[in-house]
Design a protein around this motif. Sequence first.
Motif, PDB file in Angstrom:
ATOM      1  N   ARG A 176       0.836  -1.200   0.000  1.00  8.72           N
ATOM      2  CA  ARG A 176       0.000   0.000   0.000  1.00  8.72           C
ATOM      3  C   ARG A 176       0.870   1.249   0.000  1.00  8.72           C
ATOM      4  N   SER A 177       0.298   2.363  -0.514  1.00 10.14           N
ATOM      5  CA  SER A 177       1.019   3.624  -0.491  1.00 10.14           C
ATOM      6  C   SER A 177       1.165   4.084   0.953  1.00 10.14           C
ATOM      7  N   THR A 178       2.343   4.502   1.310  1.00 15.49           N
ATOM      8  CA  THR A 178       2.610   4.952   2.678  1.00 15.49           C
ATOM      9  C   THR A 178       3.311   6.289   2.647  1.00 15.49           C
ATOM     10  N   VAL A 179       3.339   6.934   3.780  1.00  8.38           N
ATOM     11  CA  VAL A 179       4.028   8.201   3.920  1.00  8.38           C
ATOM     12  C   VAL A 179       4.726   8.199   5.271  1.00  8.38           C
ATOM     13  N   VAL A 180       5.905   8.770   5.344  1.00  2.00           N
ATOM     14  CA  VAL A 180       6.692   8.752   6.575  1.00  2.00           C
ATOM     15  C   VAL A 180       6.483  10.068   7.325  1.00  2.00           C
ATOM     16  N   PRO A 181       6.668  10.090   8.660  1.00  3.16           N
ATOM     17  CA  PRO A 181       6.422  11.311   9.455  1.00  3.16           C
ATOM     18  C   PRO A 181       7.223  12.510   8.979  1.00  3.16           C
ATOM     19  N   SER A 182       8.421  12.293   8.497  1.00  2.00           N
ATOM     20  CA  SER A 182       9.237  13.438   8.069  1.00  2.00           C
ATOM     21  C   SER A 182       8.586  14.189   6.919  1.00  2.00           C
ATOM     22  N   GLU A 183       7.866  13.482   6.041  1.00  2.00           N
ATOM     23  CA  GLU A 183       7.192  14.150   4.932  1.00  2.00           C
ATOM     24  C   GLU A 183       6.012  14.978   5.439  1.00  2.00           C
ATOM     25  N   VAL A 184       5.285  14.459   6.439  1.00  2.00           N
ATOM     26  CA  VAL A 184       4.177  15.225   7.030  1.00  2.00           C
ATOM     27  C   VAL A 184       4.712  16.493   7.691  1.00  2.00           C
ATOM     28  N   PHE A 185       5.815  16.351   8.390  1.00  2.46           N
ATOM     29  CA  PHE A 185       6.409  17.507   9.064  1.00  2.46           C
ATOM     30  C   PHE A 185       6.841  18.554   8.041  1.00  2.46           C
ATOM     31  N   ALA A 186       7.453  18.153   6.940  1.00  2.00           N
ATOM     32  CA  ALA A 186       7.896  19.108   5.924  1.00  2.00           C
ATOM     33  C   ALA A 186       6.714  19.816   5.281  1.00  2.00           C
ATOM     34  N   ALA A 187       5.657  19.051   4.937  1.00  3.80           N
ATOM     35  CA  ALA A 187       4.484  19.680   4.314  1.00  3.80           C
ATOM     36  C   ALA A 187       3.799  20.654   5.264  1.00  3.80           C
ATOM     37  N   GLN A 188       3.700  20.264   6.540  1.00 10.18           N
ATOM     38  CA  GLN A 188       3.052  21.145   7.507  1.00 10.18           C
ATOM     39  C   GLN A 188       3.871  22.405   7.770  1.00 10.18           C
ATOM     40  N   PHE A 189       5.172  22.277   7.777  1.00  7.50           N
ATOM     41  CA  PHE A 189       6.029  23.449   7.952  1.00  7.50           C
ATOM     42  C   PHE A 189       5.833  24.429   6.805  1.00  7.50           C
ATOM     43  N   LEU A 190       5.716  23.906   5.592  1.00  4.05           N
ATOM     44  CA  LEU A 190       5.479  24.773   4.437  1.00  4.05           C
ATOM     45  C   LEU A 190       4.128  25.467   4.554  1.00  4.05           C
ATOM     46  N   PHE A 191       3.112  24.729   4.991  1.00  8.54           N
ATOM     47  CA  PHE A 191       1.784  25.326   5.123  1.00  8.54           C
ATOM     48  C   PHE A 191       1.770  26.418   6.183  1.00  8.54           C
ATOM     49  N   LEU A 192       2.326  26.156   7.356  1.00  9.70           N
ATOM     50  CA  LEU A 192       2.332  27.146   8.436  1.00  9.70           C
ATOM     51  C   LEU A 192       3.158  28.364   8.073  1.00  9.70           C
ATOM     52  N   THR A 193       4.221  28.142   7.310  1.00 12.44           N
ATOM     53  CA  THR A 193       5.031  29.287   6.863  1.00 12.44           C
ATOM     54  C   THR A 193       4.220  30.170   5.931  1.00 12.44           C
ATOM     55  N   LEU A 217       0.344  18.645  16.708  1.00  8.66           N
ATOM     56  CA  LEU A 217       0.186  17.261  16.270  1.00  8.66           C
ATOM     57  C   LEU A 217       1.328  16.830  15.342  1.00  8.66           C
ATOM     58  N   THR A 218       1.710  17.748  14.493  1.00  4.76           N
ATOM     59  CA  THR A 218       2.817  17.423  13.576  1.00  4.76           C
ATOM     60  C   THR A 218       4.103  17.199  14.339  1.00  4.76           C
ATOM     61  N   ALA A 219       4.368  18.048  15.331  1.00  5.93           N
ATOM     62  CA  ALA A 219       5.572  17.880  16.134  1.00  5.93           C
ATOM     63  C   ALA A 219       5.548  16.569  16.907  1.00  5.93           C
ATOM     64  N   MET A 220       4.369  16.212  17.438  1.00  2.00           N
ATOM     65  CA  MET A 220       4.244  14.961  18.168  1.00  2.00           C
ATOM     66  C   MET A 220       4.459  13.769  17.230  1.00  2.00           C
ATOM     67  N   LEU A 221       3.905  13.878  16.035  1.00  2.00           N
ATOM     68  CA  LEU A 221       4.072  12.782  15.074  1.00  2.00           C
ATOM     69  C   LEU A 221       5.542  12.579  14.747  1.00  2.00           C
ATOM     70  N   GLY A 222       6.270  13.683  14.572  1.00  2.00           N
ATOM     71  CA  GLY A 222       7.692  13.568  14.250  1.00  2.00           C
ATOM     72  C   GLY A 222       8.504  13.037  15.402  1.00  2.00           C
ATOM     73  N   SER A 223       8.173  13.447  16.630  1.00  2.00           N
ATOM     74  CA  SER A 223       8.935  12.999  17.792  1.00  2.00           C
ATOM     75  C   SER A 223       8.638  11.555  18.146  1.00  2.00           C
ATOM     76  N   LEU A 224       7.371  11.132  17.949  1.00  2.00           N
ATOM     77  CA  LEU A 224       7.026   9.745  18.262  1.00  2.00           C
ATOM     78  C   LEU A 224       7.602   8.767  17.239  1.00  2.00           C
ATOM     79  N   GLY A 225       7.805   9.267  16.034  1.00  2.00           N
ATOM     80  CA  GLY A 225       8.392   8.417  14.998  1.00  2.00           C
ATOM     81  C   GLY A 225       7.482   7.288  14.579  1.00  2.00           C
ATOM     82  N   ILE A 226       6.208   7.542  14.445  1.00  2.00           N
ATOM     83  CA  ILE A 226       5.264   6.499  14.021  1.00  2.00           C
ATOM     84  C   ILE A 226       5.605   6.076  12.592  1.00  2.00           C
ATOM     85  N   ASP A 227       5.921   4.832  12.394  1.00  2.00           N
ATOM     86  CA  ASP A 227       6.302   4.380  11.063  1.00  2.00           C
ATOM     87  C   ASP A 227       5.374   3.316  10.501  1.00  2.00           C
ATOM     88  N   ARG A 228       4.317   2.979  11.237  1.00  2.00           N
ATOM     89  CA  ARG A 228       3.346   2.034  10.694  1.00  2.00           C
ATOM     90  C   ARG A 228       2.534   2.717   9.613  1.00  2.00           C
TER      91      ARG A 228
END
Length: 595
Positions: free
Chosen positions: A25-42, A76-87
């Motif tokens: 299945r298509s997956t996405v890693v936390p680092s990509e969510v963090f990068a996209a959210q940083f761009l949005f908040l900026t 939430l984005t910061a928590m996702l990155g710190s928890l390192g959820i990779d499932r």
Amino acid sequence: MRTPTSPGGPGEIPATPGDGVPRTRSTVVPSEVFAAQFLFLTGLALPVVSALVTSLPVHEGSFTAGVVVAGVTALLTAMLGSLGIDRAGSTVVAATLIAVLDVVVCGLLYYATPGAGFAVLAVLPVAWTSIQLPALSRACVLGTALAAVVVVVTVRDLTGEQSWTTAVTTLLNLALLFALTSWAGSRWTARNRSQRRLLESQTRLVGSALDSARTQERTLAEVLDVVDFAVVTLDADGAVTANRAAEALARRVGAPDATEAVLHAPLYRADGTTPLAASEKPLALVRSGQDVEGLLVRLGPPGPAQVPLSVSIRRVTGPRSDRYVFVARDVSKELADAQARDDAVAAVSHEIKTPLTAALGYLELALAEPDLGDEARELVEVALDNTERMLALSRDFLSARSRTPGVPLQLLMEPCRPSELARSAVEGVRPLATERLITVRLDTRTESTIPADPLRLRQVLDNLLTNAVKYNRYDGTIDVVVQDAHRADEALDLPVEHDIASEGAVAVPGVEIVVRDTGRGMTEDELASLFTRFYRTDRARSSGVQGTGLGLSITQDIVRAHGGSVDITSRLEEGTTVTVWLPAAADESVARDVA
């Protein structure tokens, strides 16, 4: 070879069915969510600050709610990155929730401050979701964005903050923008995934080919290590690879390895004492464009450790540089066998010469008796003639040795008529032919005189006629023709059958002797080896006909020493034709020693 998918890109790409790779299945890693959210908040920070500075918010409650929700998404984005959820499932759900909250933030801020362009910022989560997340997540985010626009536009229309025409226009524009963004992102993703699948398939094919090449290379290396001849490869950088036989050969001559043996070990000519010049070494010959095939050299300084080698070299042309492949075979045993054969031939020849010389002396004494009758004298003369021929044959055996001959045949040139020699030879072979019911016919079409050695030319005719009788069939025929014939000058490289006059070439006059029989004939392969010393065909050996395999070899040497040529044509079960051509004038440049 299978190449694993790297987790650092925008997720694992599902493979096509049947390609041997499990579908994921298509997956996405936390680092990509963090990068996209940083761009949005900026991108969100600038209009928020601008709205606060210019006091643009119309609905402060909605504005505050939007800012609070934006802070929650950042948390939430910061928590996702710190928890390192990779499932895969957990990360996709979290990313979808954050993207939905981003759309809600844009809706609240758009409602609070219509002129700040917050509605357009919703394109960012819609676009990122359409690229990174699966279809269900894209549908959720796009639906939320369209619902937020509908709600905000409807509320503003109902409260009278904008006309219904403006509301419809805004709704259509934003809906079209979000839909096109989502469609374009999904199409780009599909194309990117298709290209990735193609690249992975090609990678697998290249990996498989590489594995196959490595397997073949290992197999070839194992085969080369088993063979008993040395194989060495040399590339343009001087790197050398060698099999076990090459390394063993290097140790025999005292070299530390095959590289030293190939590049620096001394090489000598076949005599074992004359060093090869730099330009005469096998590698130098190949680099100069010459072919090296079965070149006999000796490796190592003179002495017991010196090794005679038969060297062949192949140039393998590559895209960048050439590679040279050396194949060297130790021929010590072959040379020892040839030496033993030469010694045996020399010993037998010398032993035969002793009784023949004695018989020759007694026959000459008998001819010197004055009371010898005419009939007896004729018989003694025949015996004397044949004894002299046998003594000459013993000398031929010595000359036919594979090493440097000790007794070369000398040509004593004098004017002679090939027609007379042919008549004498035919009469000499007629009794043997009569025993086999073979008819011998002589056709002398010329009485020309040429410079030649009568004894050696008679030896040639005797060899040819004897072979024609021995290998003919019973009740067969032998035709002997002596005629004038012209040959093209060899310097002009013209074939014998060429029309010399039409080309204006130099025609060399001479005499041609043709011996044609109706015997067993020979194959093309047998004809190719016919002039090799000691060579006899398989059928000749199995027929019980005695022979040494020297007759045609000596015949060719004698004819060539006269400046002539020997041509043989044959067809199985039809017969063989031998054509001897001799020039009418002596060529002083031709060596008179037949070795």
